[in-house]
Scaffold this motif. Sequence first.
Motif: not given
Length: 138
Positions: A23-47
């Motif tokens: 399991y992986f948890i990524g934190i960031d203070i930017s919702t814009k960045i989190l949207d980008i990383v979410g798109s980049n890791l959309c195939t991963c179910s354990n994040i």
Amino acid sequence: MVLDVGVGIGRIAKSIVNEGYQYFIGIDISTKILDIVGSNLCTCSNIELVMADINDFIPTDTFDLTCSVLTSLHIEEKEKALRIIFHSLEDNRLFVLSVSKDDDWFDYGSRKVKLHPIELEEYVCIFLSTGFQIQSLQ
């Protein structure tokens, strides 16, 4: 379980997830960045991606590995952040910190961001006072 402080666009996250951590948890203070990383890791179910400031993040004895790549430049209260990270790790687990010595400001062209760089010796003092054991400095 892995925590990435300042997950950014997910380059490190993708490598960590591909290494087989459960399991992986990524934190960031930017919702814009989190949207980008979410798109980049959309195939991963354990994040899990969380909008949070490390100085307000409170899990304890949870993570096997925590990493932070170039994020500490943006953290003003480094000792508080490192104390939280120390307590979020299970006993004898790893924290990998990558830092850079930059100027006090980062110029994006259209805007400038205030940075909070410190010397390596200051990091060492904070690490030791927080309870970390340093295995390697490079």
